[in-house]
Write a protein that holds these residues in place. Structure first.
Motif, mmCIF file in Angstrom:
data_model
loop_
_atom_site.group_PDB
_atom_site.id
_atom_site.type_symbol
_atom_site.label_atom_id
_atom_site.label_comp_id
_atom_site.label_asym_id
_atom_site.label_seq_id
_atom_site.Cartn_x
_atom_site.Cartn_y
_atom_site.Cartn_z
ATOM 1 N N THR A 4 0.848 -1.200 0.000
ATOM 2 C CA THR A 4 0.000 0.000 0.000
ATOM 3 C C THR A 4 0.879 1.243 0.000
ATOM 4 O O THR A 4 1.788 1.365 0.835
ATOM 5 C CB THR A 4 -0.922 0.015 1.238
ATOM 6 O OG1 THR A 4 -1.739 -1.149 1.221
ATOM 7 C CG2 THR A 4 -1.818 1.260 1.242
ATOM 8 N N LEU A 5 0.619 2.131 -0.941
ATOM 9 C CA LEU A 5 1.338 3.410 -0.952
ATOM 10 C C LEU A 5 0.619 4.333 0.034
ATOM 11 O O LEU A 5 -0.549 4.650 -0.145
ATOM 12 C CB LEU A 5 1.312 4.022 -2.357
ATOM 13 C CG LEU A 5 1.808 3.126 -3.492
ATOM 14 C CD1 LEU A 5 1.758 3.902 -4.821
ATOM 15 C CD2 LEU A 5 3.224 2.641 -3.220
ATOM 16 N N LEU A 6 1.315 4.712 1.089
ATOM 17 C CA LEU A 6 0.674 5.575 2.100
ATOM 18 C C LEU A 6 0.850 7.046 1.731
ATOM 19 O O LEU A 6 -0.080 7.836 1.827
ATOM 20 C CB LEU A 6 1.280 5.297 3.478
ATOM 21 C CG LEU A 6 1.070 3.880 4.015
ATOM 22 C CD1 LEU A 6 1.876 3.691 5.288
ATOM 23 C CD2 LEU A 6 -0.404 3.605 4.279
ATOM 24 N N GLY A 7 2.067 7.395 1.333
ATOM 25 C CA GLY A 7 2.358 8.769 0.935
ATOM 26 C C GLY A 7 3.178 8.742 -0.337
ATOM 27 O O GLY A 7 4.200 8.061 -0.411
ATOM 28 N N THR A 8 2.706 9.454 -1.361
ATOM 29 C CA THR A 8 3.380 9.416 -2.665
ATOM 30 C C THR A 8 4.014 10.759 -3.016
ATOM 31 O O THR A 8 4.459 10.965 -4.140
ATOM 32 C CB THR A 8 2.376 9.038 -3.773
ATOM 33 O OG1 THR A 8 1.310 10.008 -3.773
ATOM 34 C CG2 THR A 8 1.799 7.652 -3.559
ATOM 35 N N GLY A 9 4.037 11.680 -2.045
ATOM 36 C CA GLY A 9 4.550 13.016 -2.320
ATOM 37 C C GLY A 9 6.014 13.180 -1.952
ATOM 38 O O GLY A 9 6.799 12.225 -1.959
ATOM 39 N N CYS A 10 6.363 14.383 -1.614
ATOM 40 C CA CYS A 10 7.749 14.770 -1.379
ATOM 41 C C CYS A 10 7.742 15.840 -0.267
ATOM 42 O O CYS A 10 6.718 16.052 0.362
ATOM 43 C CB CYS A 10 8.344 15.268 -2.689
ATOM 44 S SG CYS A 10 7.470 16.684 -3.407
ATOM 45 N N PRO A 11 8.837 16.553 -0.041
ATOM 46 C CA PRO A 11 8.796 17.566 1.019
ATOM 47 C C PRO A 11 7.758 18.678 0.764
ATOM 48 O O PRO A 11 7.293 19.315 1.710
ATOM 49 C CB PRO A 11 10.222 18.147 1.009
ATOM 50 C CG PRO A 11 11.074 17.065 0.456
ATOM 51 C CD PRO A 11 10.207 16.364 -0.553
ATOM 52 N N GLN A 12 7.416 18.876 -0.494
ATOM 53 C CA GLN A 12 6.411 19.883 -0.839
ATOM 54 C C GLN A 12 5.082 19.555 -0.132
ATOM 55 O O GLN A 12 4.687 18.397 -0.073
ATOM 56 C CB GLN A 12 6.220 19.800 -2.358
ATOM 57 C CG GLN A 12 5.377 20.864 -2.979
ATOM 58 C CD GLN A 12 5.167 20.556 -4.480
ATOM 59 O OE1 GLN A 12 5.792 19.672 -5.059
ATOM 60 N NE2 GLN A 12 4.289 21.291 -5.093
ATOM 61 N N CYS A 13 4.386 20.587 0.403
ATOM 62 C CA CYS A 13 3.109 20.342 1.096
ATOM 63 C C CYS A 13 1.998 20.194 0.073
ATOM 64 O O CYS A 13 1.774 21.090 -0.738
ATOM 65 C CB CYS A 13 2.772 21.501 2.034
ATOM 66 S SG CYS A 13 4.033 21.749 3.273
ATOM 67 N N HIS A 14 1.327 19.064 0.104
ATOM 68 C CA HIS A 14 0.281 18.794 -0.864
ATOM 69 C C HIS A 14 -0.847 18.081 -0.123
ATOM 70 O O HIS A 14 -0.585 17.212 0.702
ATOM 71 C CB HIS A 14 0.834 17.911 -1.992
ATOM 72 C CG HIS A 14 -0.039 17.824 -3.196
ATOM 73 N ND1 HIS A 14 -1.058 16.896 -3.306
ATOM 74 C CD2 HIS A 14 -0.056 18.546 -4.339
ATOM 75 C CE1 HIS A 14 -1.662 17.052 -4.486
ATOM 76 N NE2 HIS A 14 -1.077 18.042 -5.126
ATOM 77 N N THR A 15 -2.084 18.427 -0.394
ATOM 78 C CA THR A 15 -3.177 17.863 0.401
ATOM 79 C C THR A 15 -3.553 16.441 -0.013
ATOM 80 O O THR A 15 -4.211 15.727 0.744
ATOM 81 C CB THR A 15 -4.440 18.750 0.316
ATOM 82 O OG1 THR A 15 -4.783 18.917 -1.064
ATOM 83 C CG2 THR A 15 -4.180 20.114 0.947
ATOM 84 N N VAL A 244 8.211 14.206 -7.495
ATOM 85 C CA VAL A 244 8.712 15.580 -7.379
ATOM 86 C C VAL A 244 8.566 16.209 -8.763
ATOM 87 O O VAL A 244 9.162 15.704 -9.718
ATOM 88 C CB VAL A 244 10.197 15.612 -6.967
ATOM 89 C CG1 VAL A 244 10.658 17.065 -6.811
ATOM 90 C CG2 VAL A 244 10.446 14.830 -5.691
ATOM 91 N N PRO A 245 7.729 17.244 -8.935
ATOM 92 C CA PRO A 245 6.844 17.834 -7.924
ATOM 93 C C PRO A 245 5.620 16.960 -7.685
ATOM 94 O O PRO A 245 5.368 16.004 -8.434
ATOM 95 C CB PRO A 245 6.457 19.167 -8.572
ATOM 96 C CG PRO A 245 6.479 18.885 -10.052
ATOM 97 C CD PRO A 245 7.583 17.889 -10.254
#
Ligand SMILES: [Zn+2]
Ligand SMILES: [Zn+2]
Length: 292
Positions: A4-15, A244-245
């Motif tokens: 399961t992918l829990l978080g797919t983002g980066c340091p950038q704040c994204h909702t 990223v991004p």
């Protein structure tokens, strides 16, 4: 085995894309990879509160991969955890965790005394530092680390999970195009891989320069390369994460990846899951069978 992918983002704040983190479940065993921002909420969303984890694996000590570690420890205690959180990380992890707990010592002691919960062990952590090779053996699940290329971070690793039903899942961690990872992931049923979408990163006067963008790109795998990685490794399914991004055109990215990889792949989303033995991908109420 289920990924399961829990978080797919980066340091950038994204909702919609939280910080990097993934969950591997097999039988009764649950293993978390990395502790990006928002991981404890995502664990609850995935039906596996952090208090229940058997192991926490850190790929490397970049902040976006461990910023919520203390929140994981304290919320696990609140979720009735009775044993220390077991954290496996590269060299430097013990000093990091000791420093983290020391920073919060006064708050933690006050909290323990004030809340009067009986299981104080659930509010602690045990650290095992790993190097290349076997990391941990859990019932029916074996994890190996592969050293990846993320210089100037010297200690950065990907993981290969092998389950006793024969299924194999590989995770890139943070790396530039890396032969060792391709070798380790060869023939895996699924490869979860980071993705730096270089075409979208533009200089902004006073904020970021082309030189800075190139420096960041140089220790990640570009969107133009990740299809080659999957193709050379011959994986059965590719799940992209750690974008990223965090905001991009999915169709354009899919077209770029498909130029090099003919197999099935997914542009990962937070809380997307892949059940490896049945080749079933789910996200929210959506459900796909990938076929053999
Ligand atoms: Zn990193
Ligand atoms: Zn990262």
């Amino acid at each position: 085995m289920k990924v399961t992918l829990l978080g797919t983002g980066c340091p950038q704040c994204h909702t919609k894309r939280y910080g990097p983190a993934s969950l591997v479940r097999h039988g009764e065993v649950s293993v978390l990879i990395d502790c990006g921002s928002g991981v404890t909420q995502r664990l609850v969303g995935a039906g596996c509160p952090g208090g229940r984890l058997d192991a926490v694996l850190l790929t490397h000590l970049h902040s976006d991969h461990l910023v919520d570690l203390y929140q994981l420890i304290v919320s696990g205690w609140h979720q009735n955890r009775t044993v220390p959180q077991r954290i496996y990380g590269p060299k430097g992890t013990r000093a990091y965790v000791e420093g983290l707990l020391a920073l919060w010592r006064e708050e933690r002691e006050l909290r323990m005394a004030h809340e009067r919960r009986p299981n104080l062990a659930g509010f602690t952590a045990e650290v095992v530092e790993y190097g290349e090779g076997p990391v941990v053996e859990l019932p029916g699940l074996f994890v190996d680390a592969v050293k990846v290329e993320h210089e100037p971070i010297k200690e950065a690793y990907g993981f290969v999970f092998r389950a006793d039903d024969g299924t194999v899942a590989a995770f890139s961690g943070d790396t530039r195009y890396c032969e060792a990872l391709i070798e380790a992931a060869r023939g895996a049923d699924v490869l979860v891989h980071e993705c730096f979408i270089h075409g979208l990163m533009k200089p902004v006067p006073g904020v970021r320069t082309q030189e800075g963008i190139d420096a960041v790109a140089s220790y990640h795998t570009l969107s133009a390369e990740v299809g080659k990685v999957a193709s050379e490794a011959g994986v059965g399914f590719l799940m992209l994460n750690h974008f990223v991004p965090a905001e991009f055109d999915r169709e354009a990215l899919a077209a770029e990846v498909a130029q090099d990889f003919a197999g099935p792949f997914a542009i990962g989303e937070d809380l997307m899951s892949y059940d490896v033995p049945t080749r079933t991908l789910t996200h929210g109420d959506a459900h796909w069978r990938l076929g053999s």
